[in-house]
Design a protein around this motif. Structure first.
Motif, PDB file in Angstrom:
ATOM      1  N   TYR A   1     -54.283  17.602  41.953  1.00 13.54           N
ATOM      2  CA  TYR A   1     -54.803  17.032  40.711  1.00 13.54           C
ATOM      3  C   TYR A   1     -53.757  16.119  40.108  1.00 13.54           C
ATOM      4  N   VAL A   2     -54.211  15.201  39.264  1.00 12.89           N
ATOM      5  CA  VAL A   2     -53.310  14.404  38.437  1.00 12.89           C
ATOM      6  C   VAL A   2     -53.775  14.518  36.991  1.00 12.89           C
ATOM      7  N   MET A   3     -52.836  14.308  36.079  1.00 17.28           N
ATOM      8  CA  MET A   3     -53.163  14.294  34.655  1.00 17.28           C
ATOM      9  C   MET A   3     -52.157  13.407  33.950  1.00 17.28           C
ATOM     10  N   ASP A   4     -52.520  12.975  32.754  1.00 18.80           N
ATOM     11  CA  ASP A   4     -51.582  12.226  31.936  1.00 18.80           C
ATOM     12  C   ASP A   4     -50.434  13.134  31.534  1.00 18.80           C
ATOM     13  N   ALA A   5     -49.308  12.553  31.186  1.00 18.07           N
ATOM     14  CA  ALA A   5     -48.119  13.323  30.845  1.00 18.07           C
ATOM     15  C   ALA A   5     -48.341  14.248  29.652  1.00 18.07           C
ATOM     16  N   ASP A   6     -49.321  13.945  28.794  1.00 14.22           N
ATOM     17  CA  ASP A   6     -49.592  14.811  27.639  1.00 14.22           C
ATOM     18  C   ASP A   6     -50.579  15.933  27.967  1.00 14.22           C
ATOM     19  N   GLY A   7     -50.986  16.061  29.236  1.00 17.88           N
ATOM     20  CA  GLY A   7     -51.897  17.117  29.659  1.00 17.88           C
ATOM     21  C   GLY A   7     -53.362  16.728  29.614  1.00 17.88           C
ATOM     22  N   SER A   8     -53.666  15.513  29.193  1.00 23.00           N
ATOM     23  CA  SER A   8     -55.061  15.069  29.120  1.00 23.00           C
ATOM     24  C   SER A   8     -55.458  14.339  30.413  1.00 23.00           C
ATOM     25  N   ALA A   9     -56.724  13.974  30.488  1.00 18.22           N
ATOM     26  CA  ALA A   9     -57.278  13.179  31.595  1.00 18.22           C
ATOM     27  C   ALA A   9     -57.015  13.823  32.960  1.00 18.22           C
ATOM     28  N   VAL A  10     -57.328  15.092  33.084  1.00 15.05           N
ATOM     29  CA  VAL A  10     -57.169  15.804  34.355  1.00 15.05           C
ATOM     30  C   VAL A  10     -58.197  15.279  35.351  1.00 15.05           C
ATOM     31  N   GLN A  11     -57.733  14.976  36.564  1.00 16.85           N
ATOM     32  CA  GLN A  11     -58.613  14.435  37.599  1.00 16.85           C
ATOM     33  C   GLN A  11     -58.280  15.105  38.932  1.00 16.85           C
TER      34      GLN A  11
END
Length: 127
Positions: A49-59
């Motif tokens: 998985y990847v996510m933005d550094a702030d923990g949002s937008a998990v993909q």
């Protein structure tokens, strides 16, 4: 620590701590400030998985029934190299951040571990 970013949840911090203990948190933050990580899906599946550094937008990047682990970013942040166990063999793969372009890079009798990218992103090394 180089490459560490605060991720917005306690479970993320626990995951990061576990990865540090097992030496798996290397090159996990891309030049685009996204974090790549492994998550257990179900009883026997590990996916990337990847996510933005702030923990949002998990993909979710991979969706394979089995084990995919030790992800690492390409220098340009467009690819992720990782190890996958398929047919009882650990081999090296790469995939684009959006999940497309899955490519098997090795198919040997040896178990690949800890992939790394060359500085120009043209080659991979494994131990």
């Amino acid at each position: 620590m180089t490459g560490m970013r605060m991720i917005g949840s306690m479970s993320g911090l626990i995951l990061a701590g576990i990865c540090l203990i097992f030496g798996m948190l290397r090159n996990t933050v891309s030049v685009t400030e996204k974090i790549v990580y492994v998550r257990q899906d179900g009883e026997e599946n590990l996916n990337i998985y990847v996510m933005d550094a702030d923990g949002s937008a998990v993909q979710q990047v991979t969706n394979f029934e089995g084990y995919e682990f030790q992800p690492t970013w390409s220098p340009d942040g467009e690819w992720i190299a990782f190890v996958s166990i398929r047919d009882n063999q650990r081999d090296l793969f790469k995939v684009r951040v959006d999940g497309t372009g899955l490519t098997q890079l090795t198919h040997t009798v040896y178990d690949e571990h800890m992939p790394e990218w060359s500085p120009d992103g043209e080659r991979n090394a494994v131990s």
